[in-house]
Enzyme design. Structure first.
Site, PDB file in Angstrom:
ATOM      1  CG  HIS A 144     -24.630  -8.142  25.756  1.00  0.00           C
ATOM      2  ND1 HIS A 144     -23.541  -7.332  26.653  1.00  0.00           N
ATOM      3  CD2 HIS A 144     -24.550  -9.325  26.186  1.00  0.00           C
ATOM      4  CE1 HIS A 144     -23.107  -8.032  27.572  1.00  0.00           C
ATOM      5  NE2 HIS A 144     -23.684  -9.329  27.260  1.00  0.00           N
ATOM      6  N   GLY A 180      10.192  10.444  15.890  1.00  0.00           N
ATOM      7  CA  GLY A 180       8.812  10.940  15.789  1.00  0.00           C
ATOM      8  C   GLY A 180       7.985   9.981  16.170  1.00  0.00           C
ATOM      9  N   GLY A 216      -2.548   7.218  -5.480  1.00  0.00           N
ATOM     10  CA  GLY A 216      -1.766   8.487  -4.839  1.00  0.00           C
ATOM     11  C   GLY A 216      -1.062   7.589  -3.435  1.00  0.00           C
TER      12      GLY A 216
HETATM   13  P1  FAD Z   1      -2.113  12.023  -2.242  1.00  0.00           P
HETATM   14  O1  FAD Z   1      -2.726  10.562  -1.880  1.00  0.00           O
HETATM   15  O2  FAD Z   1      -0.803  12.423  -1.763  1.00  0.00           O
HETATM   16  O3  FAD Z   1      -1.734  11.839  -3.939  1.00  0.00           O
HETATM   17  C1  FAD Z   1      -1.467  12.799  -4.740  1.00  0.00           C
HETATM   18  C2  FAD Z   1      -0.911  12.231  -5.893  1.00  0.00           C
HETATM   19  O4  FAD Z   1      -0.585  13.390  -6.743  1.00  0.00           O
HETATM   20  C3  FAD Z   1       0.298  11.443  -5.676  1.00  0.00           C
HETATM   21  O5  FAD Z   1       0.181  10.138  -6.643  1.00  0.00           O
HETATM   22  C4  FAD Z   1       1.465  12.319  -6.814  1.00  0.00           C
HETATM   23  O6  FAD Z   1       2.342  11.550  -7.040  1.00  0.00           O
HETATM   24  C5  FAD Z   1       0.717  13.153  -7.597  1.00  0.00           C
HETATM   25  N1  FAD Z   1       1.134  14.408  -7.854  1.00  0.00           N
HETATM   26  C6  FAD Z   1       1.664  15.272  -7.047  1.00  0.00           C
HETATM   27  N2  FAD Z   1       2.130  16.168  -7.811  1.00  0.00           N
HETATM   28  C7  FAD Z   1       1.772  15.915  -9.333  1.00  0.00           C
HETATM   29  C8  FAD Z   1       2.105  16.579 -10.478  1.00  0.00           C
HETATM   30  N3  FAD Z   1       2.518  17.779 -10.733  1.00  0.00           N
HETATM   31  N4  FAD Z   1       1.673  15.951 -11.619  1.00  0.00           N
HETATM   32  C9  FAD Z   1       1.178  14.539 -11.576  1.00  0.00           C
HETATM   33  N5  FAD Z   1       0.890  13.911 -10.483  1.00  0.00           N
HETATM   34  C10 FAD Z   1       1.269  14.653  -9.062  1.00  0.00           C
HETATM   35  N6  FAD Z   1      -4.606   8.588   5.898  1.00  0.00           N
HETATM   36  C11 FAD Z   1      -5.716   8.083   6.645  1.00  0.00           C
HETATM   37  O7  FAD Z   1      -6.671   8.677   6.585  1.00  0.00           O
HETATM   38  N7  FAD Z   1      -5.636   6.881   7.310  1.00  0.00           N
HETATM   39  C12 FAD Z   1      -4.594   6.098   7.427  1.00  0.00           C
HETATM   40  O8  FAD Z   1      -4.541   5.169   8.133  1.00  0.00           O
HETATM   41  C13 FAD Z   1      -3.515   6.657   6.633  1.00  0.00           C
HETATM   42  N8  FAD Z   1      -2.152   5.957   6.872  1.00  0.00           N
HETATM   43  C14 FAD Z   1      -1.119   6.636   6.242  1.00  0.00           C
HETATM   44  C15 FAD Z   1       0.052   5.920   6.621  1.00  0.00           C
HETATM   45  C16 FAD Z   1       1.315   6.491   6.089  1.00  0.00           C
HETATM   46  C17 FAD Z   1       2.521   5.885   5.997  1.00  0.00           C
HETATM   47  C18 FAD Z   1       1.125   7.889   5.353  1.00  0.00           C
HETATM   48  C19 FAD Z   1       2.526   8.121   4.568  1.00  0.00           C
HETATM   49  C20 FAD Z   1       0.351   8.361   5.093  1.00  0.00           C
HETATM   50  C21 FAD Z   1      -1.189   7.858   5.609  1.00  0.00           C
HETATM   51  N9  FAD Z   1      -2.126   8.436   5.532  1.00  0.00           N
HETATM   52  C22 FAD Z   1      -3.677   8.003   6.315  1.00  0.00           C
HETATM   53  C23 FAD Z   1      -2.518   9.836   5.004  1.00  0.00           C
HETATM   54  C24 FAD Z   1      -2.919   9.633   3.492  1.00  0.00           C
HETATM   55  O9  FAD Z   1      -2.263   8.689   2.825  1.00  0.00           O
HETATM   56  C25 FAD Z   1      -3.160  11.123   2.893  1.00  0.00           C
HETATM   57  O10 FAD Z   1      -3.905  11.931   3.509  1.00  0.00           O
HETATM   58  C26 FAD Z   1      -3.946  11.079   1.407  1.00  0.00           C
HETATM   59  O11 FAD Z   1      -3.323  10.117   0.664  1.00  0.00           O
HETATM   60  C27 FAD Z   1      -3.999  12.460   0.935  1.00  0.00           C
HETATM   61  O12 FAD Z   1      -4.639  12.249  -0.249  1.00  0.00           O
HETATM   62  P2  FAD Z   1      -4.442  13.318  -1.234  1.00  0.00           P
HETATM   63  O13 FAD Z   1      -5.606  12.857  -2.584  1.00  0.00           O
HETATM   64  O14 FAD Z   1      -4.487  14.696  -0.918  1.00  0.00           O
HETATM   65  O15 FAD Z   1      -3.186  13.223  -2.201  1.00  0.00           O
END
Ligand code: FAD
Length: 477
Positions: A450, A186, A44
């Site tokens: 410590h 941002g 993801g």
């Molecule tokens: P996601 O990781 O968003 O995964 C969803 C997946 O579903 C994706 O692969 C997508 O392609 C797939 N998908 C969507 N729709 C469909 C469909 N219809 N069919 C098939 N596949 C589909 N969080 C932290 O906790 N710590 C951090 O340090 C941190 N750093 C970050 C840095 C950056 C630059 C970014 C952008 C985000 C960061 N995050 C961080 C946030 C974190 O990445 C997300 O909160 C997390 O990935 C969410 O997980 P999720 O399982 O909800 O979905």
């Protein structure tokens, strides 16, 4: 063409932290599971274009900063150089190792991983369309489904110029080139993390933030410590300013910056990184054929068990709401699968920690001082400045601060904030304290090793009682 698979216990749509955790746990509990994602491997956003690549690059930025600062105490790394191709290669290798590891773990659990885009045909059936035209669509019947489709960067219409010099976080992490100048739109955690990476690599970075302060939502005293260091790293930080227009020119992008007082100026940048938030991927095709509902911000509505209005479909992670963080998704996955297995788990955490992985890091959990003020709650705040920490001095990083937010009558710890190197590791102890509802005297009594930065938590508790060995601050009568 369509190939109908047999009925499975669970279909998980989205292979990010929420999706793969749910799929793995469900398989561990004996369910037949299909995990669907557009990507060739699970991971993801977090693994492919979020947490992990950003943390790899932030580590590189920290090593550079440490090497540059070491000359202050007699170590010099003359000839320090940056090979961007190798750095990019290393970052990509970290991603490859992690996502391949997930593939392997998925195979070991006999999870069927299906690459393609998922579409719901009804509340019991999903269809997967592969990007490869030659591959047949798969139709999968399921007992239950978990939607874990995550989120994507928000790109306001005025910045949608179809110009490769306008980056979102995904493009910025590619590290295709190191621009001479970069405007970061941002001042939230993604803008600051990526902005400071580019600054460390030699780019002149300007950060523009609409609010009065960087990291809106975090306590001002914590942000101040980070802001001081960021001021030294970047070319400029413009608060209470908005970018109203980007005008592509042959020699760069002209950004129109408007201050809160109405002052307008134009500045040219080689590239612009837009980091103004993320939007949920909640418009999964076909969900309209089910009872699944969305709220006014397009998040999928779920109950405490993470069940949607459609009884067979659950939803977890970024797609169901803030905070959009991987560890929230991990925790929600465990709740949903427990419920699917007949349990009664609810997502009711007292605290979801937040960490900003800049240098220094900023981390907090539970109630913030700002929230307490807004809610009119009576609190006591105990602060331990890292200038009094032996360990911070040995690291030459005495600028940090650890603070406890305490309920005065019960002396219960309601929240903790930390800014300083390694704050992201220190906050876990605070999570235990807040989640378990321990009192400040409990924390004071716990023996901390410590010399460590973790002692600052214990010493902040000592400060509350006016009894810190390393800070003289008598308790107010
Ligand atoms: P996601 O990781 O968003 O995964 C969803 C997946 O579903 C994706 O692969 C997508 O392609 C797939 N998908 C969507 N729709 C469909 C469909 N219809 N069919 C098939 N596949 C589909 N969080 C932290 O906790 N710590 C951090 O340090 C941190 N750093 C970050 C840095 C950056 C630059 C970014 C952008 C985000 C960061 N995050 C961080 C946030 C974190 O990445 C997300 O909160 C997390 O990935 C969410 O997980 P999720 O399982 O909800 O979905």
């Amino acid at each position: 063409m369509s190939d109908t698979k047999s009925f499975v216990d669970l279909v998980v749509v989205g292979g990010g932290p929420g999706g793969y955790t749910a799929a793995f746990l469900a398989a561990d509990r004996g369910m037949s599971v299909v995990l669907i994602d557009d990507a060739p491997r699970p991971g993801g956003v977090c693994l492919f274009r979020g947490c992990m690549p950003s943390k790899a690059l932030l580590h590189a930025a920290k090593v550079l900063a440490d090497a540059r600062e070491a000359s202050m105490w007699g170590l010099s790394f003359d000839g320090l150089s940056i090979d961007v191709d190798r750095l990019r290669g290393w970052k990509n290798e970290v991603v490859r190792k992690l996502t391949s590891g997930l593939s392997h773990l998925s195979e070991q659990r006999k999870i069927s991983f299906s690459q393609g885009h998922a579409e719901f045909l009804d509340a019991q059936t999903v269809q997967v369309t592969s990007r490869e035209a030659s591959k047949e669509n798969e139709t999968i019947r399921f007992k239950n489904a978990i939607v874990a489709t995550g989120s994507r960067p928000s790109m306001p219409k005025s910045f949608q110029l179809d110009d490769p010099r306008v980056l979102d976080s995904t493009a910025a992490l590619e590290l295709e080139k190191i621009p001479a100048s970069l405007l970061v739109v941002g001042g939230g955690y993604i803008g600051l993390e990526l902005g400071t990476v580019y600054a460390a690599l030699g780019t002149k970075v300007t950060v523009v933030e609409l609010s009065k302060s960087l990291l809106p939502g975090a306590d001002a005293d914590l942000v101040r410590v980070l802001a001081r260091r960021i001021d030294q790293m970047v070319d400029g930080v413009c608060l209470e300013t908005s970018v109203t227009e980007l005008i592509p020119q042959s020699g760069g992008l002209d950004a129109v910056l408007e201050g809160s007082g109405g002052d307008i100026r134009t500045q040219r940048f080689d590239q612009v990184l837009v980091a103004v938030g993320r939007v949920p991927n909640s418009f999964v095709p076909g969900l309209e054929h089910t009872l699944v509902e969305r709220d006014s911000r397009d998040f999928i509505v779920v109950d405490p068990h993470r069940r949607t209005a459609e009884p067979s479909i659950f939803a977890i992670g970024d797609v169901v709401g803030e905070p959009m963080l991987a560890h929230k998704a991990f925790a929600e996955a465990r709740v949903a699968v427990d419920v699917l297995c007949g349990g009664s788990a609810e997502f009711d955490s007292q605290t979801i920690p937040a960490v900003v992985f800049t240098d220094p890091e900023v981390a907090w959990c539970g109630l913030t001082e700002g929230e307490a003020i807004t809610e009119g709650r009576k609190i006591s705040v105990a602060k331990f400045p890292w200038g009094a920490s032996g360990r911070a001095l040995t690291l030459n990083r005495p600028e940090g601060l650890t603070k406890l937010i305490i309920e005065p009558e019960s002396e219960r710890i309601l929240g903790v904030g930390v800014v300083g190197v390694g704050a992201g590791e220190l906050i876990s102890e605070a999570v235990v304290a807040v989640e378990m509802g321990i009192s400040v005297s409990d924390l004071k009594r716990l023996i901390h090793p410590h010399p460590t930065l973790s002692e600052t938590l214990m010493e902040a508790a000592d400060v509350f009682f006016g009894e810190s060995s390393h800070v003289y601050r008598p308790k107010r009568p």
